[in-house]
Design a protein around this motif. Structure first.
Motif, PDB file in Angstrom:
ATOM      1  N   ASP A  18       0.824  -1.208   0.000  1.00 13.64           N
ATOM      2  CA  ASP A  18       0.000   0.000   0.000  1.00 13.64           C
ATOM      3  C   ASP A  18       0.860   1.260   0.000  1.00 13.64           C
ATOM      4  O   ASP A  18       0.515   2.261  -0.645  1.00 13.64           O
ATOM      5  N   LEU A  19       1.972   1.221   0.714  1.00 14.02           N
ATOM      6  CA  LEU A  19       2.860   2.381   0.739  1.00 14.02           C
ATOM      7  C   LEU A  19       3.509   2.581  -0.625  1.00 14.02           C
ATOM      8  O   LEU A  19       3.661   3.719  -1.092  1.00 14.02           O
ATOM      9  N   ALA A  20       3.882   1.488  -1.287  1.00 15.68           N
ATOM     10  CA  ALA A  20       4.484   1.601  -2.614  1.00 15.68           C
ATOM     11  C   ALA A  20       3.480   2.142  -3.627  1.00 15.68           C
ATOM     12  O   ALA A  20       3.818   2.992  -4.464  1.00 15.68           O
ATOM     13  N   LEU A  21       2.237   1.681  -3.561  1.00 12.94           N
ATOM     14  CA  LEU A  21       1.203   2.217  -4.449  1.00 12.94           C
ATOM     15  C   LEU A  21       0.978   3.705  -4.176  1.00 12.94           C
ATOM     16  O   LEU A  21       0.730   4.484  -5.099  1.00 12.94           O
ATOM     17  N   ALA A  22       1.062   4.094  -2.908  1.00 10.73           N
ATOM     18  CA  ALA A  22       0.882   5.496  -2.557  1.00 10.73           C
ATOM     19  C   ALA A  22       1.990   6.357  -3.144  1.00 10.73           C
ATOM     20  O   ALA A  22       1.744   7.484  -3.597  1.00 10.73           O
ATOM     21  N   VAL A  23       3.218   5.857  -3.163  1.00 12.10           N
ATOM     22  CA  VAL A  23       4.314   6.612  -3.780  1.00 12.10           C
ATOM     23  C   VAL A  23       4.013   6.829  -5.260  1.00 12.10           C
ATOM     24  O   VAL A  23       4.173   7.943  -5.792  1.00 12.10           O
ATOM     25  N   LEU A  24       3.555   5.774  -5.941  1.00 11.97           N
ATOM     26  CA  LEU A  24       3.222   5.903  -7.358  1.00 11.97           C
ATOM     27  C   LEU A  24       2.100   6.914  -7.573  1.00 11.97           C
ATOM     28  O   LEU A  24       2.201   7.781  -8.453  1.00 11.97           O
ATOM     29  N   SER A  25       1.045   6.820  -6.780  1.00 12.16           N
ATOM     30  CA  SER A  25      -0.105   7.704  -6.997  1.00 12.16           C
ATOM     31  C   SER A  25       0.218   9.156  -6.649  1.00 12.16           C
ATOM     32  O   SER A  25      -0.183  10.078  -7.372  1.00 12.16           O
ATOM     33  N   VAL A  26       0.947   9.391  -5.568  1.00  8.35           N
ATOM     34  CA  VAL A  26       1.316  10.763  -5.198  1.00  8.35           C
ATOM     35  C   VAL A  26       2.262  11.359  -6.237  1.00  8.35           C
ATOM     36  O   VAL A  26       2.094  12.501  -6.681  1.00  8.35           O
ATOM     37  N   ALA A  27       3.258  10.587  -6.646  1.00 11.22           N
ATOM     38  CA  ALA A  27       4.264  11.090  -7.580  1.00 11.22           C
ATOM     39  C   ALA A  27       3.682  11.340  -8.959  1.00 11.22           C
ATOM     40  O   ALA A  27       4.221  12.172  -9.717  1.00 11.22           O
ATOM     41  N   SER A  28       2.598  10.654  -9.298  1.00  9.31           N
ATOM     42  CA  SER A  28       2.031  10.749 -10.650  1.00  9.31           C
ATOM     43  C   SER A  28       0.833  11.674 -10.726  1.00  9.31           C
ATOM     44  O   SER A  28       0.177  11.752 -11.778  1.00  9.31           O
ATOM     45  N   GLY A  29       0.534  12.373  -9.631  1.00 10.75           N
ATOM     46  CA  GLY A  29      -0.592  13.291  -9.640  1.00 10.75           C
ATOM     47  C   GLY A  29      -1.940  12.596  -9.700  1.00 10.75           C
ATOM     48  O   GLY A  29      -2.912  13.160 -10.219  1.00 10.75           O
ATOM     49  N   MET A  30      -2.012  11.378  -9.177  1.00 15.77           N
ATOM     50  CA  MET A  30      -3.262  10.628  -9.165  1.00 15.77           C
ATOM     51  C   MET A  30      -4.056  10.953  -7.909  1.00 15.77           C
ATOM     52  O   MET A  30      -3.514  11.442  -6.917  1.00 15.77           O
ATOM     53  N   ARG A  31      -5.349  10.658  -7.952  1.00 17.10           N
ATOM     54  CA  ARG A  31      -6.179  10.834  -6.769  1.00 17.10           C
ATOM     55  C   ARG A  31      -5.870   9.739  -5.760  1.00 17.10           C
ATOM     56  O   ARG A  31      -5.289   8.696  -6.094  1.00 17.10           O
ATOM     57  N   ALA A  32      -6.312   9.944  -4.527  1.00 18.95           N
ATOM     58  CA  ALA A  32      -6.009   8.989  -3.460  1.00 18.95           C
ATOM     59  C   ALA A  32      -6.569   7.607  -3.741  1.00 18.95           C
ATOM     60  O   ALA A  32      -6.023   6.599  -3.291  1.00 18.95           O
ATOM     61  N   GLU A  33      -7.669   7.527  -4.496  1.00 22.30           N
ATOM     62  CA  GLU A  33      -8.313   6.243  -4.759  1.00 22.30           C
ATOM     63  C   GLU A  33      -7.648   5.459  -5.878  1.00 22.30           C
ATOM     64  O   GLU A  33      -8.047   4.327  -6.178  1.00 22.30           O
ATOM     65  N   ALA A  34      -6.618   6.021  -6.510  1.00 24.77           N
ATOM     66  CA  ALA A  34      -6.008   5.380  -7.672  1.00 24.77           C
ATOM     67  C   ALA A  34      -5.435   4.009  -7.339  1.00 24.77           C
ATOM     68  O   ALA A  34      -5.582   3.051  -8.106  1.00 24.77           O
ATOM     69  N   GLY A  35      -4.777   3.905  -6.183  1.00 23.52           N
ATOM     70  CA  GLY A  35      -4.193   2.621  -5.807  1.00 23.52           C
ATOM     71  C   GLY A  35      -5.233   1.526  -5.683  1.00 23.52           C
ATOM     72  O   GLY A  35      -4.989   0.367  -6.050  1.00 23.52           O
ATOM     73  N   GLU A  36      -6.405   1.888  -5.196  1.00 21.86           N
ATOM     74  CA  GLU A  36      -7.490   0.916  -5.066  1.00 21.86           C
ATOM     75  C   GLU A  36      -7.961   0.450  -6.444  1.00 21.86           C
ATOM     76  O   GLU A  36      -8.265  -0.738  -6.635  1.00 21.86           O
ATOM     77  N   ALA A  37      -8.010   1.360  -7.403  1.00 23.11           N
ATOM     78  CA  ALA A  37      -8.406   0.981  -8.761  1.00 23.11           C
ATOM     79  C   ALA A  37      -7.386   0.038  -9.382  1.00 23.11           C
ATOM     80  O   ALA A  37      -7.748  -0.943 -10.045  1.00 23.11           O
ATOM     81  N   VAL A  38      -6.103   0.330  -9.185  1.00 21.20           N
ATOM     82  CA  VAL A  38      -5.046  -0.556  -9.685  1.00 21.20           C
ATOM     83  C   VAL A  38      -5.204  -1.935  -9.054  1.00 21.20           C
ATOM     84  O   VAL A  38      -5.118  -2.977  -9.735  1.00 21.20           O
ATOM     85  N   PHE A  39      -5.428  -1.959  -7.755  1.00 20.32           N
ATOM     86  CA  PHE A  39      -5.603  -3.196  -7.012  1.00 20.32           C
ATOM     87  C   PHE A  39      -6.758  -4.002  -7.602  1.00 20.32           C
ATOM     88  O   PHE A  39      -6.648  -5.217  -7.845  1.00 20.32           O
ATOM     89  N   ALA A  40      -7.894  -3.339  -7.854  1.00 18.41           N
ATOM     90  CA  ALA A  40      -9.092  -4.037  -8.318  1.00 18.41           C
ATOM     91  C   ALA A  40      -8.902  -4.626  -9.712  1.00 18.41           C
ATOM     92  O   ALA A  40      -9.270  -5.782  -9.965  1.00 18.41           O
ATOM     93  N   VAL A  41      -8.347  -3.832 -10.618  1.00 22.03           N
ATOM     94  CA  VAL A  41      -8.125  -4.332 -11.977  1.00 22.03           C
ATOM     95  C   VAL A  41      -7.167  -5.514 -11.941  1.00 22.03           C
ATOM     96  O   VAL A  41      -7.397  -6.554 -12.583  1.00 22.03           O
ATOM     97  N   ALA A  42      -6.068  -5.368 -11.201  1.00 25.99           N
ATOM     98  CA  ALA A  42      -5.078  -6.441 -11.135  1.00 25.99           C
ATOM     99  C   ALA A  42      -5.667  -7.719 -10.547  1.00 25.99           C
ATOM    100  O   ALA A  42      -5.503  -8.814 -11.101  1.00 25.99           O
TER     101      ALA A  42
END
Length: 442
Positions: free
Chosen positions: A376-400
């Motif tokens: 979750d922390l690694a996904l947060a680094v990706l989402s924060v660094a890429s200008g994504m919304r906070a929910e982006a990691g959850e979307a990545v998780f769901a698709v994967a």
């Protein structure tokens, strides 16, 4: 008439006597009956039950004194999808190191291999036009404040309704559904305003039609590229797409997480693959599962805003909250998924500040307790660094994870139907009771 004396009736125990002999509560005793481990007979007069003393003794001899655990911790069954090695802090898909797979192959390639056992380089999934159109219409009808998970669930239901053959549970049909559903989910999400155009992704998130597909050097970021533009307006570089692609692979499965168990229960009831995925999406949305990366995203954003992790970590500890993105019940050290993603994020220049903030959180927290970074922390680094919304990691998780749910569904469809039917441990008032009295409306 025979002169033989009548056989003596086997000695029978009352409910209390049987429970005392087994060292359990009466409710547990009835749970044994519902599981077929113990027989019972109505007592004379119809009040209560009696139990064969010899059968109770045999059950006691087998060591059934321990109270069954209602937490589900003792629920275990065979699966050939994922093996987790907590001693080595590693995990494997069908015996192959998952982090090595993520470093070598793309999401669609690994998903296809996981389902079929055959690795097909250059594998691409394509959304059927009817399913994609249904998913996009359903998503467009949702309120503007809807989350990515709201949209994914709506898209799954709409795609299901567009498929009249969804009840065909033969392996080939399920595989066809899976290959169509995943790009439909991605393609149904609206692109972020200002996101760079990608006509192929818009047509089904299936990848760039101009990519070379003839050899091992072909572009492996088709689905990832389509998903990217639905998470952020920023133009991706190759290193950023590589992180997203690896995240999709690493998150395909992780043994029997709550969402995977929900998916297998649905498959056990012979729900079709769309319903299996819907069950998984429902369980995934909890803050202790897929939504955990959003909490880590907000924490990292605050660390960057306040210039350091110490005050942010202190606020969490003062409030009695766990620090997001740290610790995993299955690993003693660092989550291998986090380690793999951090190594890739090191190659993304724009990720530098968020990555430093994440490491600051780990170092600061380590002064009080030894907790390591999780995915979750690694996904947060990706989402924060890429200008994504906070929910982006959850979307990545769901698709994967959709690919993993399908892999488990394929296993469960081959098992006896409805085998995942545990018995409840009733602890309410014992019957018979009088009917409740109605309360007049105010």
């Amino acid at each position: 008439m025979s002169d033989q004396p009548a056989a003596a009736e086997p000695r029978r125990l009352t409910t209390r006597e049987a429970a005392d002999r087994l060292g359990v509560k009466p409710e547990t005793l009835y749970a044994y009956v519902s599981r077929g481990q113990l027989g019972s007979r109505r007592a004379p007069g119809g009040r209560g039950s009696t139990f064969d003393a010899a059968e109770v003794e045999a059950l006691a001899a087998r060591g059934t004194r321990r109270e069954p655990q209602p937490s589900g911790a003792d629920l275990a069954f065979r699966t050939g999808v994922t093996l987790i090695d907590p001693d080595a802090d590693r995990y494997y898909f069908r015996g192959v190191d998952a982090t090595e797979l993520a470093g070598r192959y793309g999401y669609e390639e690994v998903a296809e291999w996981l389902w079929t056992g055959t690795l097909r380089p250059g594998t691409r999934f394509t959304a059927p036009p009817e399913a994609l159109a249904a998913g996009q219409r359903a998503v467009a009808a949702l309120p503007a404040h809807s989350t990515a998970m709201d949209r994914l669930r709506a898209a799954a239901v709409a795609a299901s309704a567009a498929d009249p053959l969804r009840f065909d549970l033969s392996p080939d049909a399920v595989l066809g559904t899976a290959r169509a559903l995943i790009p439909t989910l991605v393609g149904s999400l609206p692109p972020v305003a200002g996101a760079p155009g990608d006509a192929a992704a818009e047509a089904g998130a299936a990848g760039d039609a101009e990519n070379d597909r003839d050899g091992a050097d072909s572009d492996r970021t088709g689905l990832a590229r389509g998903l990217w533009r639905r998470l952020t307006a920023r133009t991706p570089d190759d290193s950023s797409l590589a992180v997203l692609e690896a995240a999709l692979v690493l998150l395909i499965d992780h043994d029997l997480a709550a969402s995977t168990l929900a998916a297998r229960v649905a498959a056990s009831a012979r729900a079709h693959p769309y319903a299996v995925v819907s069950a998984g999406l429902g369980a995934l949305e909890g803050p202790l599962h897929g939504a955990a990366s959003g909490l880590a995203h907000r924490m990292l954003a605050e660390v960057l805003e306040r210039g350091g992790a110490a005050p942010v970590v202190a606020d969490h500890l003062r409030a009695g909250r766990r620090v997001p993105g740290l610790g995993h019940r299955l690993y003693r050290g660092e989550d291998p998924r986090a380690a793999a993603l951090f190594a890739l994020l090191d190659r993304v220049p724009a990720a530098g500040p968020a990555l430093a903030a994440a490491r600051d959180v780990v170092t600061t927290t380590a002064r009080h307790t030894e907790l390591h970074a999780n995915v979750d922390l690694a996904l947060a680094v990706l989402s924060v660094a890429s200008g994504m919304r906070a929910e982006a990691g959850e979307a990545v998780f769901a698709v994967a994870r959709t690919a993993g749910w399908i892999a488990h569904a394929l296993e469960e469809y081959a098992e006896r139907p409805l085998r995942l039917r545990p018995s409840g441990h009733y602890n309410g008032p014992r019957p018979p009771r009088a009917l409740p009295l109605p309360v007049p409306l105010a």
